[in-house]
Design an enzyme around this catalytic site. Structure first.
Site, mmCIF file in Angstrom:
data_model
loop_
_atom_site.group_PDB
_atom_site.id
_atom_site.type_symbol
_atom_site.label_atom_id
_atom_site.label_comp_id
_atom_site.label_asym_id
_atom_site.label_seq_id
_atom_site.Cartn_x
_atom_site.Cartn_y
_atom_site.Cartn_z
ATOM 1 N N THR A 21 37.968 31.909 -9.457
ATOM 2 C CA THR A 21 36.640 31.687 -8.858
ATOM 3 C C THR A 21 36.492 32.556 -7.605
ATOM 4 O O THR A 21 35.472 33.228 -7.400
ATOM 5 C CB THR A 21 36.497 30.194 -8.452
ATOM 6 N N HIS A 37 41.720 34.845 -19.218
ATOM 7 C CA HIS A 37 43.051 34.286 -18.934
ATOM 8 C C HIS A 37 44.044 34.709 -20.025
ATOM 9 O O HIS A 37 45.204 34.314 -19.975
ATOM 10 C CB HIS A 37 43.015 32.756 -18.907
ATOM 11 N N ARG A 96 49.547 33.359 -8.691
ATOM 12 C CA ARG A 96 49.738 32.344 -7.647
ATOM 13 C C ARG A 96 51.051 31.632 -7.880
ATOM 14 O O ARG A 96 51.530 31.567 -9.036
ATOM 15 C CB ARG A 96 48.563 31.357 -7.742
ATOM 16 N N LYS A 139 41.245 22.047 -2.926
ATOM 17 C CA LYS A 139 41.724 22.179 -1.542
ATOM 18 C C LYS A 139 41.765 23.634 -1.075
ATOM 19 O O LYS A 139 41.575 23.918 0.091
ATOM 20 C CB LYS A 139 43.131 21.596 -1.431
ATOM 21 N N GLY A 140 42.110 24.515 -2.017
ATOM 22 C CA GLY A 140 42.144 25.937 -1.677
ATOM 23 C C GLY A 140 43.189 26.288 -0.635
ATOM 24 O O GLY A 140 42.941 27.116 0.237
HETATM 25 P P1 A3P Z 1 43.469 24.034 -5.689
HETATM 26 O O1 A3P Z 1 43.275 23.139 -6.865
HETATM 27 O O2 A3P Z 1 44.909 24.222 -5.321
HETATM 28 O O3 A3P Z 1 42.635 23.655 -4.514
HETATM 29 P P2 A3P Z 1 40.570 29.044 -10.481
HETATM 30 O O4 A3P Z 1 39.400 29.561 -9.745
HETATM 31 O O5 A3P Z 1 41.439 30.115 -11.075
HETATM 32 O O6 A3P Z 1 40.195 27.984 -11.429
HETATM 33 O O7 A3P Z 1 41.526 28.395 -9.381
HETATM 34 C C1 A3P Z 1 41.134 27.217 -8.722
HETATM 35 C C2 A3P Z 1 41.925 27.109 -7.448
HETATM 36 O O8 A3P Z 1 41.411 28.030 -6.494
HETATM 37 C C3 A3P Z 1 41.750 25.719 -6.824
HETATM 38 O O9 A3P Z 1 42.959 25.487 -6.111
HETATM 39 C C4 A3P Z 1 40.562 25.945 -5.914
HETATM 40 O O10 A3P Z 1 40.422 24.983 -4.898
HETATM 41 C C5 A3P Z 1 40.900 27.320 -5.357
HETATM 42 N N1 A3P Z 1 39.753 28.049 -4.848
HETATM 43 C C6 A3P Z 1 38.483 28.070 -5.332
HETATM 44 N N2 A3P Z 1 37.701 28.854 -4.579
HETATM 45 C C7 A3P Z 1 38.475 29.350 -3.601
HETATM 46 C C8 A3P Z 1 38.215 30.212 -2.484
HETATM 47 N N3 A3P Z 1 37.024 30.708 -2.251
HETATM 48 N N4 A3P Z 1 39.265 30.502 -1.679
HETATM 49 C C9 A3P Z 1 40.495 30.000 -1.899
HETATM 50 N N5 A3P Z 1 40.790 29.161 -2.918
HETATM 51 C C10 A3P Z 1 39.791 28.843 -3.761
#
Ligand code: A3P
Length: 329
Positions: free
Chosen positions: A79, A135, A155, A292-293
């Site tokens: 994202t 993916h 990650r 949580k990010g």
């Molecule tokens: P967490 O569940 O550890 O918070 P993806 O986008 O590949 O589905 O990954 C989702 C993960 O990225 C989630 O991690 C989400 O909170 C985090 N995430 C989404 N947007 C983000 C941003 N702008 N910056 C950092 N982390 C982000």
């Protein structure tokens, strides 16, 4: 998509789908995370609909030399990467006070290849460069894509596991009991998760990035958190739109980082309400893309033994590859 039939009633398309259905029935299967089952195809685990999309991709998707693919394992920062690439590529089209991303979830910016509505989707009107996300492991992509550019984000697998466990329980079929962390952990370690094994998927892009460094930009979520401005500059150069000295002085990089930050995106009304549709496969609540990010949330969930087991697998699988994860505890 040039040879794609335009309707689902197309006889050839129907025959192809029938063949895929039979093929999938013959594959090994295991418990799924959000679907009842995952199927093992050429060493990778996929839910049936995503596997069908992959098979159709090989027949219908025609890449353009200028295409850019954003690749990742699930929950690795897709994202965020989409937001960063979109705002970097289109930085001359919007102001930072009135931006596309203020009104749209980052996922709506680019089509996910894995859930596309084959054979109906027609990408011919997409802007140049066309940008897609995926993916799929590198080895499961059509050969025509190998000459295109990829940005891959990986990650720490411990954070991926925890993020994925939370996410999957949100989108998991209500007919299934909740997925316990113990079960998710066991499946993840065995490589049985959507698009898994995690390690083999990461390595497929890592080794390709060593072989074709000008075609594959390999990023780590942890580096993006620590030095987002460095990453934005790398991305801009990689997609052929390097940040100029003037832009740098005007604070453009800082603005992109701020716009795409977890704090900003997760607090926008557009990301708090409503659903994002992935092809015809699944509707996901937009708020579920933001949890949580942070780096290292796994510490709140995994025991010492669990941590050591995942770290052990990572060390063993990545041995000799040159790929190292910054320790997060
Ligand atoms: P967490 O569940 O550890 O918070 P993806 O986008 O590949 O589905 O990954 C989702 C993960 O990225 C989630 O991690 C989400 O909170 C985090 N995430 C989404 N947007 C983000 C941003 N702008 N910056 C950092 N982390 C982000």
């Amino acid at each position: 998509m040039s040879n794609a039939p335009r309707t689902e009633e197309d006889a050839e398309y129907k025959k192809l789908c029938e063949n895929h259905k039979h093929l999938i029935e013959t594959l090994p299967k295991c418990n799924g995370w959000w679907t009842p089952h995952l199927h093992n195809y050429n060493g990778f685990w996929l839910s049936p609909d995503i596997l069908k999309a992959n098979l159709l991709l090989h027949t219908y998707f025609k890449s353009h030399p200028t295409d850019i693919f954003l690749a990742s394992f699930m929950k690795s920062g897709t994202t965020w990467l989409k937001a960063l690439v979109f705002s970097t590529l289109n930085r001359h089209c919007y102001t930072f006070s009135d931006h596309y991303l203020h009104k749209h979830n980052p996922h709506s910016a680019f089509s996910p290849l894995d859930a596309e509505s084959y054979p109906i989707t027609d990408f011919t009107n997409s802007s140049t460069p066309r940008v897609f996300s995926t993916h799929f492991t590198r080895t499961m992509l059509p050969a025509c894509m190998s000459s295109c550019k990829f940005v891959y984000v990986c990650r720490d697998p411990k954070d991926v596991l925890i993020s994925m466990w939370h996410f999957m329980n949100k989108i998991r079929s209500k007919d299934l009991p909740p997925l316990s962390l113990d079960e998710a952990f066991e499946l993840f370690c065995l490589g049985v998760s959507d698009y898994g094994p995690f390690w083999e998927q990461v390595l497929s892009y890592w080794s390709a990035s060593l072989e074709y460094p000008d075609k594959i930009l390999f990023l780590k979520y942890e580096d993006m958190k620590k030095e987002p401005e460095v990453v934005v500059k790398k991305l801009a150069a990689f997609v052929g739109k390097p940040i100029t000295v003037e832009e740098e002085e005007k604070g453009v990089v800082r603005e992109i980082v701020k716009l795409c930050s977890f704090e900003n995106l997760s607090n926008l009304e557009v990301n708090k309400e409503g659903f994002e549709k992935f092809g015809r496969l699944v509707n996901i609540e937009k708020r579920d893309f933001f949890r949580k990010g942070v780096i290292g949330d796994w510490k709140n969930y995994l025991t010492k033994e669990m941590k050591e087991r995942i770290d052990g697998i990572t060390a063993q699988k990545f041995k000799g590859s040159g790929l190292i994860f910054t320790a997060t505890g």
